[in-house]
Design an enzyme around this catalytic site. Structure first.
Site, PDB file in Angstrom:
ATOM      1  N   HIS A  65       0.843  -1.200   0.000  1.00 10.37           N
ATOM      2  CA  HIS A  65       0.000   0.000   0.000  1.00 10.37           C
ATOM      3  C   HIS A  65       0.869   1.237   0.000  1.00 10.37           C
ATOM      4  O   HIS A  65       2.025   1.204   0.430  1.00 10.37           O
ATOM      5  CB  HIS A  65      -0.934   0.017   1.217  1.00 10.37           C
ATOM      6  CG  HIS A  65      -0.214  -0.044   2.531  1.00 10.37           C
ATOM      7  ND1 HIS A  65       0.212  -1.229   3.073  1.00 10.37           N
ATOM      8  CD2 HIS A  65       0.156   0.912   3.417  1.00 10.37           C
ATOM      9  CE1 HIS A  65       0.814  -1.002   4.231  1.00 10.37           C
ATOM     10  NE2 HIS A  65       0.797   0.293   4.461  1.00 10.37           N
ATOM     11  N   CYS A 195       1.839   3.671  12.201  1.00  8.53           N
ATOM     12  CA  CYS A 195       2.844   3.230  11.235  1.00  8.53           C
ATOM     13  C   CYS A 195       3.139   4.392  10.294  1.00  8.53           C
ATOM     14  O   CYS A 195       2.411   5.383  10.283  1.00  8.53           O
ATOM     15  CB  CYS A 195       2.354   2.006  10.460  1.00  8.53           C
ATOM     16  SG  CYS A 195       0.994   2.323   9.324  1.00  8.53           S
TER      17      CYS A 195
END
Length: 687
Positions: A65, A195
């Site tokens: 991603h 993250c």
């Protein structure tokens, strides 16, 4: 999730065997659906994200991603692999691959929907249904959270079994909850997950911790600090918590809320892969009364894959080094946009009005619409204004990375004082670290409850600014200014072998991690000199940009001259690397380095060292911080400069071809067919 995935974006028989090929296959579906505008540009962004941290998860899941400017709308593509594809998960290959594409400016609503998918991936029933699905329309509907359309050959027994299993699981959960309530009040944990991208791992770690908490009879409340923003935990919940878990790969925001609680500090993948262990560790620390690793120390998660234990004391030098790098990179990342905007405006002013434009009158007093010199002066003065923020922004956001918002004011003040006392770029670094350290020290002081509300907005900025100002004006400012002047004199006096050695070092740093910490340190060193340019600093800027262009150009050339040594995907990336390298986007070589680091990285480092050395030896200079070949008119000794780039590119290309050829195999026979046009290509094995 109604517009994120359609049947056309589902591949239930994904034939790819590598993660790069899988990403390309799914990305091609996004291009066909008009969701991605530039296939190669998007894949480069995916590869750059993958290089930061593997995206494989336990349970056979891969979630490549990224955010990308080449994405026109938030999009999700799904592929199911029969053979499995290695995405770096500890338990082996992934058979369920989700490619998540978010625009560079994705809105919060769509990112929230994407986070919902990440949570559902932790549900075994959801993943089992994905593995059993036979109709792309039904699978797309399942992922969207809708009732799937009826499949003509689908037996009702399967759905009935799934419903029975769901009811049984719910009954077990209710029974377990009743037992817990009857026995005693639960152990309470608050957690924070985050993250670098904030799209998937953040929310999967949150769901994993919450699920493990339910299984262990522990009450876990999670705050997700993702790209869609974050909603702070209720202060009453934090106060009632028995322990804290941080599963993060970026700095936790507003850390002081968790002061005095037992802390388990790990990377985000640990939160996904071993939540039960983290909960058990939190309970042990609470039982022992351990609160030494208090949140106000600003400890960050371990480096690497984010699966380390973390939570070590500040005496651990390796851990401190990781945190120091994070602080410095925070400052540099916020400074770079000022460098790019200001530097390119100044470069344009020189192209229009020449270098003497720096002595023009203020355009506020004298501006003529039809006069080129007036426009040149305007661009120069706007760019100079942007450059004036470099040091304060650097210092302010180094401090912010250390101690959050209360440190911004003393950081900016310290950076401004660094300019006042002529301490320059080095002064900004020191001011930022001082401001962060002072604020962290103040945060450790216990205060009365009535003062806590005004501490971050009044007391801390006031006291910290006064302390940092005193230190910068009276104690360290002049010594740093002297050091800065000595460095400037040294750069100006560089000649012969000394200049060549510096060029070699800068070239190696630019090419070692291609956009990582060492690359950014070398780049920051160069652009820091542009704030007050001298002949020496202009040479450094030229050498840094030249070396940074070598890796993508070398890989582009290598994929052109020896196609059979590269896969089809790499050859396609090589075509994009021509443009990326010419534009001084070093990250264009990351896909090649990620696939074959032992051969690619040493080769491009050697080429970068050659280019850096030649650029310094030729005396090439550069006044623009970016632009690649498009700012050649602003380069001193332009022909020799281009010669230096060409020489380094040839060296790196030759080494890559030699090392790849020496391994004795050819990755893709189609390379020869493509090169010769023959349908009956033969592979030559090089011994």
């Amino acid at each position: 999730m109604s517009e994120l995935i359609t049947a056309e974006l589902v591949d239930l028989d994904l034939s790819a065997t590598t993660k790069d090929a899988a990403a390309r296959s799914l990305a091609e579906r996004m291009v066909a659906a008009h969701r991605v505008t530039d296939l190669d540009g998007f894949l480069a962004d995916v590869a750059a994200r993958e290089a930061q941290m593997p995206t494989g998860l336990d349970g056979g899941i891969g979630i490549p991603h990224c955010r990308s400017e080449h994405v026109s709308a938030p999009t999700l593509a799904f592929g199911r692999s029969g053979a499995g594809i290695d995405f770096g998960a500890a338990d082996g290959p992934a058979d369920l691959i989700f490619l998540i594409a978010a625009p560079a400016g994705a809105d919060d609503d769509h990112l929230t929907i994407l986070s919902g998918l990440a949570r559902r991936l932790m549900d075994p029933q959801f993943t089992a249904a994905l593995r059993a699905g036979t109709d792309p329309r039904a699978v797309a509907a399942l992922i969207r959270g809708e009732e799937p359309p009826e499949e003509p050959e689908q037996a009702p027994l399967e759905a009935e079994n799934q419903e029975r299993e769901r009811e049984r699981a719910e009954a077990e959960t209710e029974a377990a909850g009743a037992t817990e309530a009857a026995e005693s009040a639960p152990f309470r944990i608050v957690a924070v997950t985050s993250c670098p991208t904030g799209i998937a791992h953040t929310y999967m770690a949150a769901e994993s911790l919450a699920a493990a908490g339910r299984a262990e009879g522990v009450e876990v409340t999670v705050e997700t600090q993702g790209s869609a923003g974050f909603k702070k935990l209720d202060p009453a919940v934090v106060a009632a918590a028995d322990a804290v878990i941080w599963a993060h790969d970026v700095e936790v925001r507003e850390k002081s809320r968790f002061r005095g609680k037992p802390l388990v500090d790990v990377g985000v993948k640990a939160g996904i892969n071993r939540p039960a262990e983290l909960i058990a560790e939190a309970r042990r620390k609470a039982e022992r009364g351990e609160t030494a690793a208090a949140p106000e120390t600003g400890e960050a998660a371990d480096s690497g894959d984010g699966d380390g234990d973390g939570g070590k004391s500040g005496a651990d030098h390796a851990h401190f080094g990781v945190r120091l790098r994070t602080y410095l990179m925070s400052g540099v990342s916020y400074m770079v946009p000022f460098v790019a905007a200001g530097g390119l405006l100044i470069a344009l002013s020189f192209a229009i009005g020449g270098y003497e434009i720096t002595s023009a009158k203020s355009v506020a007093d004298h501006f003529v619409w039809g006069e080129a010199d007036s426009w040149a002066a305007l661009l120069n003065q706007i760019g100079s204004a942007a450059f004036g923020f470099l040091v304060p922004v650097l210092a302010g956001y180094i401090a912010y990375g250390m101690a959050d918002r209360p440190a911004l004011v003393p950081g900016f003040v310290g950076g401004a004082i660094a300019l006042t006392v002529n301490a320059g770029f080095l002064g900004g670094l020191v001011a930022g670290l001082l401001a962060g350290a002072v604020v962290m020290a103040i945060q450790r002081v216990p205060v009365h409850a009535t003062l806590r509300g005004i501490m971050p907005v009044l007391v801390i900025p006031l006291i910290a600014s006064a302390v940092v100002g005193f230190l910068m004006f009276v104690v360290v400012g002049k010594p740093i200014a002297s050091l800065q002047n000595a460095l400037t004199d040294w750069l100006n006096g560089l000649s012969g072998s000394n200049a060549v050695i510096l060029g070699v070092v800068l070239g190696l740093m630019m090419c070692f991690d291609m956009g990582g910490p060492l690359n950014k340190v070398a780049y920051a060193f160069a652009v820091g000199g542009l704030a007050d340019p001298t002949p020496g600093s202009l040479k450094v800027m030229a050498a840094v940009m030249a070396a940074g262009m070598v890796p993508p150009l070398a890989m582009a050339l290598a994929t052109t001259v020896r196609k059979r040594l590269f896969t089809k995907t790499e050859r396609e990336n090589g075509r994009a690397a021509w443009v990326l390298g010419a534009s001084f986007i070093t990250e264009g070589a990351i896909p090649f380095a990620a696939a074959d680091p032992l051969r690619v990285i040493p080769s491009v480092m050697a080429g970068g060292a050659v280019t850096g050395a030649l650029s310094m030896a030729f005396g090439a200079t550069l006044r623009a911080p970016h632009g690649g070949v498009f700012v050649v008119p602003l380069i001193g000794e332009p022909f020799l400069y281009l010669l230096a780039i060409a020489a380094g590119t040839l060296v790196a290309t030759a080494l890559v071809v030699l090392l790849k050829g020496a391994r004795g195999t050819a990755p893709d026979p189609a390379g020869d067919a493509e090169a010769t046009g023959s349908d009956d290509a033969r592979v030559t094995v090089t011994a």
